[in-house]
Write an enzyme that holds these catalytic residues in place. Structure first.
Site, PDB file in Angstrom:
ATOM      1  CE  LYS A  68      -5.856   3.604  -0.181  1.00  0.00           C
ATOM      2  NZ  LYS A  68      -5.962   2.501  -1.161  1.00  0.00           N
ATOM      3  CE  LYS A  92       4.693   3.817  -2.421  1.00  0.00           C
ATOM      4  NZ  LYS A  92       4.088   3.193  -3.619  1.00  0.00           N
ATOM      5  CE  LYS A 104       1.912  -2.675  -3.491  1.00  0.00           C
ATOM      6  NZ  LYS A 104       1.806  -1.531  -4.316  1.00  0.00           N
ATOM      7  CB  THR A 188       1.308   7.557  -9.625  1.00  0.00           C
ATOM      8  OG1 THR A 188       0.232   6.931  -8.918  1.00  0.00           O
ATOM      9  CG2 THR A 188       2.623   6.970  -9.160  1.00  0.00           C
ATOM     10  CG  ASN A 221      -2.288   5.379 -14.681  1.00  0.00           C
ATOM     11  OD1 ASN A 221      -2.770   6.332 -15.279  1.00  0.00           O
ATOM     12  ND2 ASN A 221      -2.335   5.267 -13.378  1.00  0.00           N
ATOM     13  CB  SER A 358      -5.400   6.270  -2.643  1.00  0.00           C
ATOM     14  OG  SER A 358      -5.421   5.542  -3.836  1.00  0.00           O
TER      15      SER A 358
END
Ligand code: GLU
Length: 421
Positions: A68, A92, A104, A188, A221, A358
């Site tokens: 992820k 994380k 990633k 976030t 963001n 997510s």
């Protein structure tokens, strides 16, 4: 030479590995991704010409669940960078206690030079190139630097065209209208605020939020939503910046009108806004380097990686750093910050809110059952509260800094998984 992010992240992991007395094999499994996909993407430009660009997807660990993590479009993307960032994603997800391993991806291109049609072709071409290696139960991309909900909607559609059936959870961070989750866009920033509040609940019990000053580097963001929510929670925002520069207002600025000013002017640089009134003549411009060194309580790097390094760490005056940009602090900066008594919450926890929501989006898509915003926010808060509590236990039992404790807590989870069987 600048410390590259892969060396920096591996350095942090190796330090935590020493504390946990891991075996060399365990360390090797931690620092190396399981698989790296490298693709050459043909991009047809609007003028009919063609470009070939490099794309990557690093799949770090499938031990605790599917891979992820986000996809970034940036001219500095490299194989090593996505490797490092996928390792951070594994940590994380582990510290947040969600059932994923890290991934990633990235494309080495400047998306700001592309037209909307070119950007769409690039997004679709990238997902076609990696389609054989991803899946709702295999690897689930999301937005990252310079990618957003619209790009995720294109990617979902392209992928569904290939597999021939609905696959809403193939990517997360989608617009709500295209299968996204309520609350994902700001997650976030919201997560960063939750972590800051958890920290102050332990360390600044006596101070009111109003008396705590905050500077935010990055007004995209992540930085914008963090600043907006922190202001709403009563904290005093004294400086914000974007890639073109920033503004410092020691008495506190208004986040909404600063955003309005940025929309009109193209940058927050010099946007002095009190209430709904902005006067660009009054704002004290501050550049991105100087912002990091302001005398504030909390510094929030929310823009790019490698901004707090051995070179400038000694000049940081903040008491706390909430790292929102992945890899904003290099490993060689940490000892200096620690020596100066600066408390750092690393990105693997302070920016985990994005991937936590997510996870909720992924679960909602698989179930075909969507949650209310209150439900999302309540579960986000609960998830991060538990994660912070575990970090705090590690911090106090091992008597190590909060920053090291975050890495130790995350790695312990992954190692526990490796040691089963
Ligand atoms: N790109 C974000 C991160 O670095 C989000 C990843 C995700 O939601 O999968 O955490």
């Amino acid at each position: 030479m600048a410390h590259d992010i892969l060396t920096a992240v591996r350095g942090l992991v190796e330090e935590a590995a020493d504390i946990l007395q891991l075996t060399p094999t365990e360390v090797a499994r931690l620092v190396n991704p399981e698989r790296i996909i490298e693709v050459s993407i043909r991009l047809r430009m609007d003028d009919g010409s063609e470009q070939v660009v490099q794309g990557y997807r690093s799949q770090h660990s499938s031990l605790l669940g599917p891979y992820k993590g986000g996809i970034r479009f940036h001219p500095d993307v490299t194989r090593e960078e996505v490797m490092a960032l996928s390792l951070l994603m594994s940590l994380k997800c582990a510290i947040a206690g969600i059932p994923f391993g890290g991934g990633k991806g990235g494309v080495r291109i400047n998306p700001k030079s592309l037209s909307r049609a070119e950007l769409e072709r690039l997004s679709r071409a990238y997902i076609r190139a990696i389609a054989p290696s991803i899946g709702e139960r295999v690897d689930i991309p999301a937005p990252d630097v310079n990618t957003n909900g619209l790009i995720m909607a294109w990617m979902r559609e392209e992928y569904e065209g290939i597999v021939g059936h609905a696959s809403p959870s193939i990517v997360t961070g989608k617009p709500v209208e295209r299968g996204g989750s309520l609350g994902r866009e700001e997650a976030t920033g919201r997560g960063g605020l939750i972590i800051m509040q958890e920290l102050f609940h332990k360390l600044e019990k006596k101070r009111t939020p109003q008396s705590i000053t905050v500077a935010v580097q990055g007004f995209g963001n992540v930085g914008y939503h963090f600043a907006r929510l922190a202001e709403a929670a009563g904290y005093t925002l004294v400086a914000v910046s974007d890639s073109k520069g920033g503004v410092s207002v020691p008495k506190g600025l208004s986040v909404a009108s600063t955003m309005q000013c940025k929309r009109e002017k193209g940058s927050v640089s010099g946007c002095y806004c009190k209430g709904s009134v902005c006067d660009v003549r009054l704002g004290k411009p501050v550049d991105n380097t100087a912002l990091l060194e302001l005398p504030v309580d909390v510094l929030v790097p929310a823009a790019l990686e490698n901004v707090i390094t051995k070179q400038n760490a000694g000049r940081i005056k903040a008491k706390y750093i909430i790292e929102l940009a992945n890899g904003a602090i290099t490993d060689d900066a940490y000892p200096i910050l620690e020596k100066n008594g600066i408390v750092v919450v690393p990105g693997i926890l302070s920016n985990a809110g994005g991937v936590v929501v997510s996870y909720f989006e992924w679960a909602q898509g698989l179930q075909g059952y969507y949650w209310s915003l209150d439900e999302v926010n309540m579960r986000l808060k609960e998830t991060l509260h538990i994660a912070f509590g575990q970090l705090w236990d590690v911090h106090t039992t091992h008597t190590i800094s909060i920053a090291k404790a975050a890495y130790v807590a995350a790695i312990s989870r992954i190692i526990a998984g490796m040691r089963v069987g």
